[in-house]
Design a protein around this motif. Structure first.
Motif, PDB file in Angstrom:
ATOM      1  N   UNK A 155       0.794  -1.203   0.114  1.00 25.20           N
ATOM      2  CA  UNK A 155       0.028  -0.134   0.059  1.00 25.20           C
ATOM      3  C   UNK A 155       0.990   1.173  -0.166  1.00 25.20           C
ATOM      4  N   UNK A 156       0.290   2.338  -0.756  1.00 23.73           N
ATOM      5  CA  UNK A 156       1.090   3.593  -0.452  1.00 23.73           C
ATOM      6  C   UNK A 156       0.410   4.411   0.772  1.00 23.73           C
ATOM      7  N   UNK A 157       1.439   4.411   1.673  1.00 26.16           N
ATOM      8  CA  UNK A 157       1.053   5.008   3.097  1.00 26.16           C
ATOM      9  C   UNK A 157       0.980   6.550   2.847  1.00 26.16           C
ATOM     10  N   UNK A 158       0.150   7.193   3.905  1.00 27.77           N
ATOM     11  CA  UNK A 158       0.336   8.744   3.922  1.00 27.77           C
ATOM     12  C   UNK A 158       1.638   9.174   3.814  1.00 27.77           C
ATOM     13  N   UNK A 159       2.618   8.733   4.538  1.00 29.20           N
ATOM     14  CA  UNK A 159       3.901   9.232   4.642  1.00 29.20           C
ATOM     15  C   UNK A 159       4.736   9.110   3.329  1.00 29.20           C
ATOM     16  N   UNK A 160       4.560   8.071   2.705  1.00 25.21           N
ATOM     17  CA  UNK A 160       4.980   7.576   1.506  1.00 25.21           C
ATOM     18  C   UNK A 160       4.458   8.432   0.414  1.00 25.21           C
ATOM     19  N   UNK A 161       3.264   8.954   0.437  1.00 26.25           N
ATOM     20  CA  UNK A 161       2.490   9.645  -0.579  1.00 26.25           C
ATOM     21  C   UNK A 161       2.980  11.116  -0.316  1.00 26.25           C
ATOM     22  N   UNK A 162       3.082  11.522   0.900  1.00 32.60           N
ATOM     23  CA  UNK A 162       3.594  12.954   1.261  1.00 32.60           C
ATOM     24  C   UNK A 162       4.835  13.262   0.752  1.00 32.60           C
ATOM     25  N   UNK A 163       5.742  12.113   0.871  1.00 31.22           N
ATOM     26  CA  UNK A 163       7.235  12.355   0.427  1.00 31.22           C
ATOM     27  C   UNK A 163       7.460  12.163  -0.853  1.00 31.22           C
ATOM     28  N   UNK A 164       6.501  11.520  -1.580  1.00 35.25           N
ATOM     29  CA  UNK A 164       6.558  11.323  -2.971  1.00 35.25           C
ATOM     30  C   UNK A 164       5.918  12.601  -3.854  1.00 35.25           C
ATOM     31  N   UNK A 165       4.822  13.093  -3.267  1.00 34.77           N
ATOM     32  CA  UNK A 165       4.213  14.337  -3.713  1.00 34.77           C
ATOM     33  C   UNK A 165       5.108  15.637  -3.357  1.00 34.77           C
ATOM     34  N   UNK A 166       6.006  15.591  -2.218  1.00 34.37           N
ATOM     35  CA  UNK A 166       6.826  16.686  -2.258  1.00 34.37           C
ATOM     36  C   UNK A 166       7.775  16.647  -3.235  1.00 34.37           C
ATOM     37  N   UNK A 167       8.658  15.437  -3.394  1.00 34.40           N
ATOM     38  CA  UNK A 167       9.552  15.371  -4.540  1.00 34.40           C
ATOM     39  C   UNK A 167       9.056  15.801  -6.013  1.00 34.40           C
ATOM     40  N   UNK A 168       7.910  15.033  -6.272  1.00 34.69           N
ATOM     41  CA  UNK A 168       7.390  15.456  -7.694  1.00 34.69           C
ATOM     42  C   UNK A 168       6.933  17.120  -7.558  1.00 34.69           C
ATOM     43  N   UNK A 169       6.675  17.487  -6.679  1.00 34.58           N
ATOM     44  CA  UNK A 169       6.020  18.939  -6.881  1.00 34.58           C
ATOM     45  C   UNK A 169       7.457  19.749  -6.761  1.00 34.58           C
ATOM     46  N   UNK A 170       8.699  19.219  -5.971  1.00 37.76           N
ATOM     47  CA  UNK A 170       9.613  20.337  -6.106  1.00 37.76           C
ATOM     48  C   UNK A 170      10.304  20.072  -7.249  1.00 37.76           C
ATOM     49  N   UNK A 171      10.484  18.898  -8.061  1.00 35.20           N
ATOM     50  CA  UNK A 171      11.031  18.697  -9.401  1.00 35.20           C
ATOM     51  C   UNK A 171      10.420  19.624 -10.593  1.00 35.20           C
ATOM     52  N   UNK A 172       9.018  19.644 -10.309  1.00 32.80           N
ATOM     53  CA  UNK A 172       8.240  20.306 -11.247  1.00 32.80           C
ATOM     54  C   UNK A 172       8.417  21.819 -10.998  1.00 32.80           C
ATOM     55  N   UNK A 173       8.493  22.285 -10.022  1.00 31.00           N
ATOM     56  CA  UNK A 173       8.614  23.630  -9.670  1.00 31.00           C
ATOM     57  C   UNK A 173      10.100  24.078 -10.178  1.00 31.00           C
ATOM     58  N   UNK A 174      11.047  23.262  -9.833  1.00 28.54           N
ATOM     59  CA  UNK A 174      12.570  23.673 -10.299  1.00 28.54           C
ATOM     60  C   UNK A 174      12.535  23.757 -11.776  1.00 28.54           C
ATOM     61  N   UNK A 175      11.888  22.783 -12.340  1.00 28.07           N
ATOM     62  CA  UNK A 175      11.843  22.758 -14.010  1.00 28.07           C
ATOM     63  C   UNK A 175      10.941  24.085 -14.501  1.00 28.07           C
ATOM     64  N   UNK A 176      10.111  24.449 -13.883  1.00 30.49           N
ATOM     65  CA  UNK A 176       9.229  25.862 -14.050  1.00 30.49           C
ATOM     66  C   UNK A 176      10.247  26.943 -13.818  1.00 30.49           C
ATOM     67  N   UNK A 177      11.089  27.000 -12.812  1.00 30.75           N
ATOM     68  CA  UNK A 177      12.228  28.201 -12.559  1.00 30.75           C
ATOM     69  C   UNK A 177      13.154  28.198 -13.638  1.00 30.75           C
ATOM     70  N   UNK A 178      13.610  27.085 -14.123  1.00 33.62           N
ATOM     71  CA  UNK A 178      14.748  26.894 -14.990  1.00 33.62           C
ATOM     72  C   UNK A 178      14.272  27.684 -16.337  1.00 33.62           C
ATOM     73  N   UNK A 179      13.108  27.341 -16.442  1.00 36.06           N
ATOM     74  CA  UNK A 179      12.226  27.908 -18.052  1.00 36.06           C
ATOM     75  C   UNK A 179      12.052  29.340 -18.037  1.00 36.06           C
ATOM     76  N   UNK A 180      12.105  29.861 -16.845  1.00 33.60           N
ATOM     77  CA  UNK A 180      11.954  31.424 -16.903  1.00 33.60           C
ATOM     78  C   UNK A 180      12.818  32.338 -17.736  1.00 33.60           C
TER      79      UNK A 180
END
Length: 229
Positions: free
Chosen positions: A195-220
């Motif tokens: 199962x994808x536990x809430x802890x695993x989900x929160x960590x994964x969501x943080x990593x995905x969000x941070x990665x996509x935000x970084x890509x967005x910052x690079x594209x400025x």
């Protein structure tokens, strides 16, 4: 008026990457239709974003032409799409192969910017780091083998609700299976060996969000104009 050429290969690649991602997202939902969603909500959201990230990146590049990070962004999409060919569920991973080729071609075109584009090596390294963050999020969803079982049951008033039950773990060679016993008030049950536990989900969501935000910052930054499309 400043004009930038639009990378149409990025649009085609976005579609090629988006179709298998939607299939990979839909299969578990169809298989678990009516099952408990809340316990794995964060994990499913993170997984969906990770699966869709190559399509999101390519679509963003097409919608926002002229970024000096166009090539690096598409390189990140290529790396993620390659990773998904190995980790996507069932045989869906094979459907990502065309997107790898198309994204590679789009990335090559994206790197064909006017000579003297500043910071391209830095942008490339940043894009690779961002892609790694999104990729690691998939590993975060499997940090541990968490067998979970839920049962759809009824209370004294006849109301239906999902209740988590202790799973019965059965081992057959190197394979583990989870099951649960049903009582007279139980309607049906469902189990998962990981199962994808809430802890695993929160960590994964943080990593995905941070990665996509970084890509967005690079594209400025914008690259020099290259004339009419």
């Amino acid at each position: 008026m400043t004009n930038y050429r639009r990378n149409w290969l990025a649009l085609v690649a976005a579609i090629a990457a988006g179709v298998p991602a939607v299939v990979a997202i839909a299969i578990p939902i169809i298989n678990d239709w009516g099952g408990p969603l809340v316990p794995e909500a964060l994990g499913r959201l993170a997984l969906g974003l990770a699966l869709m990230s190559p399509a999101f990146i390519a679509g963003y590049v097409w919608l926002r032409p002229g970024s000096s990070a166009e090539g690096p962004l598409l390189l990140a999409a290529v790396l993620l799409s390659m990773a998904l060919t190995f980790v996507a569920i069932f045989s869906v991973g094979l459907l990502f192969v065309p997107s790898v080729l198309l994204l590679g071609a789009a990335a090559a075109r994206g790197y064909m910017l006017p000579p003297g584009t500043a910071g391209l090596p830095f942008l490339t390294v940043g894009a690779i780091v961002a892609a790694a963050m999104v990729g690691v999020s998939l590993l975060a969803l499997n940090m541990s083998q968490d067998a979970r079982c839920w049962v759809l049951t009824t209370d004294e008033g006849g109301q239906y609700y999902w209740e988590e039950r202790e799973p019965n773990i059965q081992r057959s060679g190197s394979t583990f299976r989870s099951s649960q016993s049903l009582s007279v008030h139980d309607i049906r049950g469902t189990c998962t060996s990981n199962a994808m536990t809430p802890t695993e989900g929160a960590l994964a969501l943080t990593l995905v969000g941070s990665g996509l935000l970084l890509l967005g910052a690079l594209s400025l930054p914008k690259a020099p104009p290259v004339g009419q499309e």
